[in-house]
Design an enzyme around this catalytic site. Structure first.
Site, PDB file in Angstrom:
ATOM      1  N   PHE A  12       0.848  -1.204   0.000  1.00  0.00           N
ATOM      2  CA  PHE A  12       0.000   0.000   0.000  1.00  0.00           C
ATOM      3  C   PHE A  12       0.877   1.246   0.000  1.00  0.00           C
ATOM      4  O   PHE A  12       1.758   1.401   0.846  1.00  0.00           O
ATOM      5  CB  PHE A  12      -0.906   0.015   1.233  1.00  0.00           C
ATOM      6  CG  PHE A  12      -1.731   1.277   1.354  1.00  0.00           C
ATOM      7  CD1 PHE A  12      -2.644   1.626   0.365  1.00  0.00           C
ATOM      8  CD2 PHE A  12      -1.589   2.130   2.448  1.00  0.00           C
ATOM      9  CE1 PHE A  12      -3.404   2.796   0.461  1.00  0.00           C
ATOM     10  CE2 PHE A  12      -2.351   3.300   2.562  1.00  0.00           C
ATOM     11  CZ  PHE A  12      -3.258   3.624   1.561  1.00  0.00           C
ATOM     12  N   GLY A  13       0.629   2.143  -0.946  1.00  0.00           N
ATOM     13  CA  GLY A  13       1.337   3.423  -1.017  1.00  0.00           C
ATOM     14  C   GLY A  13       0.391   4.558  -0.681  1.00  0.00           C
ATOM     15  O   GLY A  13      -0.695   4.656  -1.256  1.00  0.00           O
ATOM     16  N   TYR A  14       0.813   5.418   0.243  1.00  0.00           N
ATOM     17  CA  TYR A  14      -0.024   6.579   0.618  1.00  0.00           C
ATOM     18  C   TYR A  14       0.759   7.875   0.434  1.00  0.00           C
ATOM     19  O   TYR A  14       0.247   8.956   0.729  1.00  0.00           O
ATOM     20  CB  TYR A  14      -0.500   6.444   2.074  1.00  0.00           C
ATOM     21  CG  TYR A  14       0.649   6.339   3.056  1.00  0.00           C
ATOM     22  CD1 TYR A  14       1.259   5.104   3.312  1.00  0.00           C
ATOM     23  CD2 TYR A  14       1.161   7.461   3.689  1.00  0.00           C
ATOM     24  CE1 TYR A  14       2.328   5.003   4.189  1.00  0.00           C
ATOM     25  CE2 TYR A  14       2.224   7.365   4.569  1.00  0.00           C
ATOM     26  CZ  TYR A  14       2.795   6.136   4.815  1.00  0.00           C
ATOM     27  OH  TYR A  14       3.873   6.049   5.675  1.00  0.00           O
ATOM     28  N   GLY A  15       2.011   7.755  -0.014  1.00  0.00           N
ATOM     29  CA  GLY A  15       2.855   8.935  -0.252  1.00  0.00           C
ATOM     30  C   GLY A  15       3.313   8.915  -1.705  1.00  0.00           C
ATOM     31  O   GLY A  15       2.498   8.703  -2.619  1.00  0.00           O
ATOM     32  N   SER A  16       4.622   9.057  -1.903  1.00  0.00           N
ATOM     33  CA  SER A  16       5.119   9.144  -3.286  1.00  0.00           C
ATOM     34  C   SER A  16       4.863   7.880  -4.089  1.00  0.00           C
ATOM     35  O   SER A  16       4.822   7.924  -5.317  1.00  0.00           O
ATOM     36  CB  SER A  16       6.619   9.458  -3.284  1.00  0.00           C
ATOM     37  OG  SER A  16       7.308   8.434  -2.607  1.00  0.00           O
ATOM     38  N   GLU A 103      13.073   3.811   0.782  1.00  0.00           N
ATOM     39  CA  GLU A 103      12.099   4.431   1.676  1.00  0.00           C
ATOM     40  C   GLU A 103      12.335   4.257   3.168  1.00  0.00           C
ATOM     41  O   GLU A 103      11.582   4.799   3.954  1.00  0.00           O
ATOM     42  CB  GLU A 103      10.700   3.850   1.390  1.00  0.00           C
ATOM     43  CG  GLU A 103      10.270   3.916  -0.068  1.00  0.00           C
ATOM     44  CD  GLU A 103       9.820   5.294  -0.484  1.00  0.00           C
ATOM     45  OE1 GLU A 103       9.945   6.229   0.328  1.00  0.00           O
ATOM     46  OE2 GLU A 103       9.372   5.459  -1.629  1.00  0.00           O
TER      47      GLU A 103
HETATM   48  C1  BEZ Z   1       4.506   5.680   0.336  1.00  0.00           C
HETATM   49  O1  BEZ Z   1       3.396   5.283   0.566  1.00  0.00           O
HETATM   50  O2  BEZ Z   1       4.773   6.303  -0.641  1.00  0.00           O
HETATM   51  C2  BEZ Z   1       5.549   5.423   1.359  1.00  0.00           C
HETATM   52  C3  BEZ Z   1       5.496   6.103   2.506  1.00  0.00           C
HETATM   53  C4  BEZ Z   1       6.479   5.883   3.435  1.00  0.00           C
HETATM   54  C5  BEZ Z   1       7.482   4.980   3.211  1.00  0.00           C
HETATM   55  C6  BEZ Z   1       7.470   4.273   2.057  1.00  0.00           C
HETATM   56  C7  BEZ Z   1       6.508   4.490   1.118  1.00  0.00           C
END
Ligand code: BEZ
Length: 235
Positions: A12-16, A103
């Protein structure tokens, strides 16, 4: 190779990760997780800042912990939207290694149920919910900043940059990517910060414009002055 190593993995990605996918996924699914609050409370020394001047990126805060804190954005949606990626078994080890390198700055691994956006679920036969791996910057990691004053945070984001680029571009990219995921996927915390950063940028470009204008006026005056001086000498 163990049998575990050949099982697909869901991430699951919630950022980049929403707009910068991992290598080797065969499906990207929009949707959300529950029980967390997304906040720009994680310092970034390796992507959107440096160890000397860390930027700010998002982490997920367990909602029961967030409820004990005082946050200027005092509302948070029950659903945290993002994108889940299905990583084919033979590529799991490589993707895990890539993500750990890319990450891991302060993040820990958790597993959480992911709910597929209803528009997407209607046309795909997927399990519901999907157990996903997620990277979370827990409150005891050294990069966790906790609640931030919003205007100070926006100013900090505008001026930060790191090896992956400008911190504000991470924020603008996230804001845009979130709006495109599905009905109700926008995140007010992210959107409000993006609005504040754009205002700060537009104020500072107006200030720069005014400073440039006054230096042009200054040099015009100087030229007029020097012509007058010259005429004086020539008379
Ligand atoms: C992401 O969801 O993009 C992410 C956030 C924090 C660490 C790794 C990935």
């Amino acid at each position: 190779m163990t049998s575990e190593a050949t099982e697909d993995m869901w991430l699951f990605g919630y950022g980049s990760l929403i707009w910068k996918p991992p290598p080797h996924f065969d499906l990207r699914v929009p949707g959300y997780v529950e029980g967390y609050v997304r906040r720009f409370w994680q310092a970034s020394e390796d992507h959107r800042g440096t160890p000397e001047a860390p930027g700010r990126v998002v982490t997920l805060i367990d909602r029961s912990h967030w409820n004990t804190l005082t946050d200027q954005h005092s509302d948070a949606p029950l659903q945290t939207w993002g994108a889940a990626y299905r990583i084919p078994g033979p590529h799991v080890a490589e993707v895990r290694e890539y993500l750990d390198i890319r990450e891991i700055n302060g993040y820990s691994i958790q597993y959480t149920p992911f709910h597929v956006a209803k528009e997407f679920a209607a046309s795909h036969n997927l399990p519901a919910p999907i157990d996903c791996l997620v990277y979370v910057g827990l409150p005891d990691n050294p990069q966790f900043m906790g609640p931030q004053d919003l205007e100070t945070l926006a100013e900090h984001i505008v001026k930060s940059r790191g090896p992956s680029g400008e911190n504000k571009d991470y924020l603008y990219g996230l804001d845009q990517a979130l709006m495109e995921l599905g009905e109700g996927s926008e995140d007010e915390h992210v959107h409000d910060l993006a609005r504040r950063c754009r205002e700060i940028e537009s104020r500072s470009s107006k200030d720069a414009g005014k400073a440039a204008d006054s230096s042009v006026i200054g040099s015009e005056l100087k030229r007029v002055g020097s012509t007058a001086e010259q005429e004086e000498i020539e008379k």
